[in-house]
Write an enzyme that holds these catalytic residues in place. Structure first.
Site, PDB file in Angstrom:
ATOM      1  N   LYS A  42      54.655  42.483  33.345  1.00  0.00           N
ATOM      2  CA  LYS A  42      53.683  43.556  33.092  1.00  0.00           C
ATOM      3  C   LYS A  42      53.359  44.157  34.460  1.00  0.00           C
ATOM      4  O   LYS A  42      52.523  43.623  35.194  1.00  0.00           O
ATOM      5  CB  LYS A  42      52.435  42.971  32.422  1.00  0.00           C
ATOM      6  CG  LYS A  42      51.669  43.916  31.522  1.00  0.00           C
ATOM      7  CD  LYS A  42      51.146  45.151  32.203  1.00  0.00           C
ATOM      8  CE  LYS A  42      49.878  44.885  32.986  1.00  0.00           C
ATOM      9  NZ  LYS A  42      49.475  46.074  33.792  1.00  0.00           N
ATOM     10  N   GLU A  67      48.039  34.808  43.100  1.00  0.00           N
ATOM     11  CA  GLU A  67      48.168  35.351  44.457  1.00  0.00           C
ATOM     12  C   GLU A  67      47.155  36.479  44.552  1.00  0.00           C
ATOM     13  O   GLU A  67      47.363  37.558  43.995  1.00  0.00           O
ATOM     14  CB  GLU A  67      49.572  35.936  44.671  1.00  0.00           C
ATOM     15  CG  GLU A  67      50.694  34.948  44.501  1.00  0.00           C
ATOM     16  CD  GLU A  67      50.949  34.142  45.758  1.00  0.00           C
ATOM     17  OE1 GLU A  67      50.335  34.444  46.800  1.00  0.00           O
ATOM     18  OE2 GLU A  67      51.745  33.203  45.683  1.00  0.00           O
ATOM     19  N   CYS A  70      48.104  42.692  50.808  1.00  0.00           N
ATOM     20  CA  CYS A  70      47.190  41.567  50.578  1.00  0.00           C
ATOM     21  C   CYS A  70      46.916  40.812  51.870  1.00  0.00           C
ATOM     22  O   CYS A  70      45.830  40.292  52.063  1.00  0.00           O
ATOM     23  CB  CYS A  70      47.765  40.638  49.520  1.00  0.00           C
ATOM     24  SG  CYS A  70      49.448  40.141  49.880  1.00  0.00           S
ATOM     25  N   GLU A 129      37.424  42.935  50.694  1.00  0.00           N
ATOM     26  CA  GLU A 129      38.782  43.469  50.838  1.00  0.00           C
ATOM     27  C   GLU A 129      38.739  44.956  50.490  1.00  0.00           C
ATOM     28  O   GLU A 129      38.407  45.319  49.360  1.00  0.00           O
ATOM     29  CB  GLU A 129      39.738  42.744  49.897  1.00  0.00           C
ATOM     30  CG  GLU A 129      41.142  43.300  49.991  1.00  0.00           C
ATOM     31  CD  GLU A 129      42.122  42.611  49.066  1.00  0.00           C
ATOM     32  OE1 GLU A 129      41.858  42.551  47.853  1.00  0.00           O
ATOM     33  OE2 GLU A 129      43.163  42.150  49.566  1.00  0.00           O
TER      34      GLU A 129
HETATM   35  P1  NAD Z   1      44.418  44.298  39.833  1.00  0.00           P
HETATM   36  O1  NAD Z   1      43.892  42.930  39.777  1.00  0.00           O
HETATM   37  O2  NAD Z   1      43.564  45.410  39.432  1.00  0.00           O
HETATM   38  O3  NAD Z   1      45.715  44.422  38.925  1.00  0.00           O
HETATM   39  C1  NAD Z   1      46.852  43.621  39.117  1.00  0.00           C
HETATM   40  C2  NAD Z   1      47.619  43.536  37.813  1.00  0.00           C
HETATM   41  O4  NAD Z   1      46.822  42.859  36.851  1.00  0.00           O
HETATM   42  C3  NAD Z   1      47.964  44.880  37.183  1.00  0.00           C
HETATM   43  O5  NAD Z   1      49.217  44.785  36.557  1.00  0.00           O
HETATM   44  C4  NAD Z   1      46.863  45.054  36.153  1.00  0.00           C
HETATM   45  O6  NAD Z   1      47.215  45.892  35.093  1.00  0.00           O
HETATM   46  C5  NAD Z   1      46.692  43.637  35.676  1.00  0.00           C
HETATM   47  N1  NAD Z   1      45.376  43.342  35.091  1.00  0.00           N
HETATM   48  C6  NAD Z   1      44.185  43.932  35.374  1.00  0.00           C
HETATM   49  N2  NAD Z   1      43.207  43.400  34.625  1.00  0.00           N
HETATM   50  C7  NAD Z   1      43.791  42.437  33.870  1.00  0.00           C
HETATM   51  C8  NAD Z   1      43.289  41.515  32.894  1.00  0.00           C
HETATM   52  N3  NAD Z   1      42.010  41.480  32.559  1.00  0.00           N
HETATM   53  N4  NAD Z   1      44.171  40.657  32.325  1.00  0.00           N
HETATM   54  C9  NAD Z   1      45.475  40.659  32.663  1.00  0.00           C
HETATM   55  N5  NAD Z   1      46.001  41.523  33.568  1.00  0.00           N
HETATM   56  C10 NAD Z   1      45.165  42.393  34.170  1.00  0.00           C
HETATM   57  O7  NAD Z   1      44.973  44.476  41.321  1.00  0.00           O
HETATM   58  P2  NAD Z   1      45.616  45.793  41.970  1.00  0.00           P
HETATM   59  O8  NAD Z   1      44.504  46.727  42.269  1.00  0.00           O
HETATM   60  O9  NAD Z   1      46.770  46.253  41.159  1.00  0.00           O
HETATM   61  O10 NAD Z   1      46.223  45.184  43.319  1.00  0.00           O
HETATM   62  C11 NAD Z   1      45.490  45.017  44.466  1.00  0.00           C
HETATM   63  C12 NAD Z   1      45.120  43.568  44.648  1.00  0.00           C
HETATM   64  O11 NAD Z   1      46.275  42.737  44.649  1.00  0.00           O
HETATM   65  C13 NAD Z   1      44.460  43.301  45.971  1.00  0.00           C
HETATM   66  O12 NAD Z   1      43.334  42.488  45.796  1.00  0.00           O
HETATM   67  C14 NAD Z   1      45.520  42.557  46.769  1.00  0.00           C
HETATM   68  O13 NAD Z   1      45.043  41.750  47.779  1.00  0.00           O
HETATM   69  C15 NAD Z   1      46.220  41.803  45.715  1.00  0.00           C
HETATM   70  N6  NAD Z   1      47.558  41.411  46.167  1.00  0.00           N
HETATM   71  C16 NAD Z   1      47.780  40.105  46.509  1.00  0.00           C
HETATM   72  C17 NAD Z   1      49.037  39.710  46.964  1.00  0.00           C
HETATM   73  C18 NAD Z   1      49.301  38.282  47.366  1.00  0.00           C
HETATM   74  O14 NAD Z   1      50.447  37.910  47.535  1.00  0.00           O
HETATM   75  N7  NAD Z   1      48.293  37.458  47.506  1.00  0.00           N
HETATM   76  C19 NAD Z   1      50.064  40.646  47.048  1.00  0.00           C
HETATM   77  C20 NAD Z   1      49.802  41.960  46.690  1.00  0.00           C
HETATM   78  C21 NAD Z   1      48.534  42.323  46.243  1.00  0.00           C
END
Ligand code: NAD
Length: 488
Positions: A172, A247, A281, A380
């Site tokens: 997804k 992550e 991240c 962040e």
């Molecule tokens: P997000 O949490 O908003 O969304 C991430 C994914 O989760 C998307 O596909 C989204 O549709 C899905 N999602 C959102 N709500 C959900 C729910 N309730 N249930 C299931 N899935 C859901 O994050 P974002 O804004 O897309 O990405 C940015 C974040 O990702 C930042 O906090 C960043 O630090 C983190 N990140 C971490 C790493 C790592 O390796 N630690 C790598 C890249 C990004």
């Protein structure tokens, strides 16, 4: 969407617009998948898994992964362009992501072939009547939920490891950047994988994402995204006792000691703060600067930040593109306003780059006079916003570095290797860099401590995240009976 080797629309017929963040134009749509679509994808994955994939020969999986790596290399330009239009990142960086993706599929082909856990490792026991071996087996049907900052890379890190492990996947991707996941699914289709081994359901997190987390047919959720979403996923997954790996976010420090080579250190600090528009991240968004070099260092840093070329990622020479979406732009600029309100000072940036009136562009931004209670120091931001604090000695630097809920990454810049090692020892972060920044070593474990999540991706740790471990203990007929005597 790609379900069971077929291309389908959402059952509901609803779609999500794809917007180019460099010019705010809608150029495509993707389906907004929901419960029924997720159910179809999980069933397709289950049928593939139980239908033979779970017992597939690792050598066969390796061959298919290598086919996919080759197909990715052949589609390099198309994938790179699509990523830039959808996400905004400079084309050179998107192409780098594509190249790395191909290498990672190849690496997991090697890892699954070489993995000793398929045959098992015999344990040395203190008794002579038992033989115990430990083997690994694929975990099952896995849901892979990815963010929008590195769409191709995040797809790859999870899918390559899951497939190498013998799992069947439902991906997804983020609703903000779903197109390259679909383009990769097409390449999977052309690489000879059995139907259902990989499925891609596009959709919103609250709909398609949660449907996956709830689904009883899913054995594990591997999630990359924000800490808030990670927390929600973990609580929802408890109902079906799914495995989860998370992550999550970070607020990583870069510590610069007084003995650094200044120009090079400035480059590493800028790279850590501004690469991928700071939407990384592991972005080192907190600069801890030794007071002895602070004035000169900040002059150079300001000059460097102001020389970064911001623009449409498809334009040659552009080093920083737009932020990924309107929503995210509002969030990041909200933090810039909060920083000013809270009393921090702008060294440079904070506004829209001149001449870019359209698109989600923000100048490389640096705050000084930052205090540890301020939101720009604690939260962040996930944009090109760097917060600076000075320190006087090593102990203070370590204390400030660890003064965060997160524990994803940390960078130490110093010519004194013993000191850098000592500091790294004392920082609670899963990924550390010395005299470099943001290097992704695909053979090494990637993941966080504290509220940055748990579980590791990449390397053999990535493979093990999609495996179950089993002990096989057997009575040796010729062994002594030891303390236990079975009935005659
Ligand atoms: P997000 O949490 O908003 O969304 C991430 C994914 O989760 C998307 O596909 C989204 O549709 C899905 N999602 C959102 N709500 C959900 C729910 N309730 N249930 C299931 N899935 C859901 O994050 P974002 O804004 O897309 O990405 C940015 C974040 O990702 C930042 O906090 C960043 O630090 C983190 N990140 C971490 C790493 C790592 O390796 N630690 C790598 C890249 C990004």
């Amino acid at each position: 969407m790609f379900i069971g080797n077929k291309w389908v629309d959402a059952t509901s017929g609803r779609t999500i617009p794809c917007v180019n963040p460099a010019n705010e134009t809608e150029f495509d749509t993707v389906p907004a998948g929901g419960n029924e679509d997720v159910d179809a994808a999980v069933r397709a994955a289950r049928a593939a898994f139980d239908g033979g994939w779970k017992r597939s020969d690792p050598a066969r999986r390796a061959e298919l992964l290598r086919n996919l790596a080759r197909n990715i290399r052949e589609s390099r330009e198309r994938l790179g362009e699509l990523e830039t239009i959808d996400n905004g990142k400079p084309l050179a960086e998107a192409l780098y992501d594509v190249d790395t993706a191909a290498q990672i599929f190849d690496m997991y082909a090697d890892l699954t072939e070489q993995f000793g856990g398929w045959r098992g490792t015999e344990l040395e026991l203190p008794v002579d009547y038992l033989k115990t071996t430990v083997t690994y087996q694929p975990l099952g049907v896995v849901a892979l939920i990815t963010p929008w900052n590195f769409p191709i890379e995040q797809f790859t890190w999870k899918v390559a490891a899951a497939i190498a492990a013998g799992c069947a996947c439902v991906v997804k991707p983020s609703e903000v950047t779903s197109l390259t996941a679909l383009a990769l699914a097409e390449l999977v289709q052309n690489s000879g994988f059995p139907a259902g081994v990989l499925n891609v359901v596009t959709g919103y997190g609250r709909e398609a994402g949660e449907a996956l987390v709830h689904h009883p047919g899913v054995d594990k959720v591997s999630f990359t995204g924000s800490t808030a979403t990670g927390r929600r996923i973990m609580s929802l997954a408890a109902a079906t006792l799914k495995r989860v790996s998370l992550e999550l976010g970070g607020k990583s420090p870069v510590i610069v000691f007084g003995d650094v080579k200044l120009d090079r250190a400035v480059e590493w600090v800028m790279f850590g703060a501004f690469v991928n528009q700071g939407q990384v991240c592991t972005s080192t968004s907190r600069l801890l600067l030794h007071e002895s070099i602070a004035p000169l260092f900040l002059d150079k840093l300001k000059e460097g930040a102001q020389s970064i070329v911001v623009g449409d990622g498809r334009t040659a020479g552009v080093q920083m593109g737009p932020l990924a979406s309107a929503e995210h732009y509002n969030k990041v600029t909200g933090y810039v306003a909060a920083g000013l309100n809270e009393g921090a000072e702008l060294l440079t940036g904070g506004g829209r780059p001149k001449g870019l009136n359209n698109g989600y562009f923000l100048e490389p931004t640096i705050f000084t006079k930052v205090e540890p209670h301020m939101s720009i120091w604690r939260d962040e931001i996930f944009g090109p916003v760097l917060s600076v604090k000075t320190f006087t000695d090593e102990a203070e630097a370590i204390a400030l570095a660890n003064d965060t809920d997160y524990g994803l990454a940390a960078t130490v810049l110093s010519e004194d290797v013993a000191r850098a090692e000592r500091v790294v020892d004392q920082i609670d972060a899963g990924i550390t860099w010395q005299n470099c920044n943001q290097m992704v070593v695909m053979q090494a474990p990637w993941g966080g401590m504290k509220k940055s999540g748990f579980g590791r991706e990449l390397g053999k740790w990535g493979l093990e995240a999609f495996l179950e471990v089993k002990q096989r203990t057997r009575w040796l007929p010729d062994g002594g009976l030891g303390w236990y005597r079975p009935a005659a």
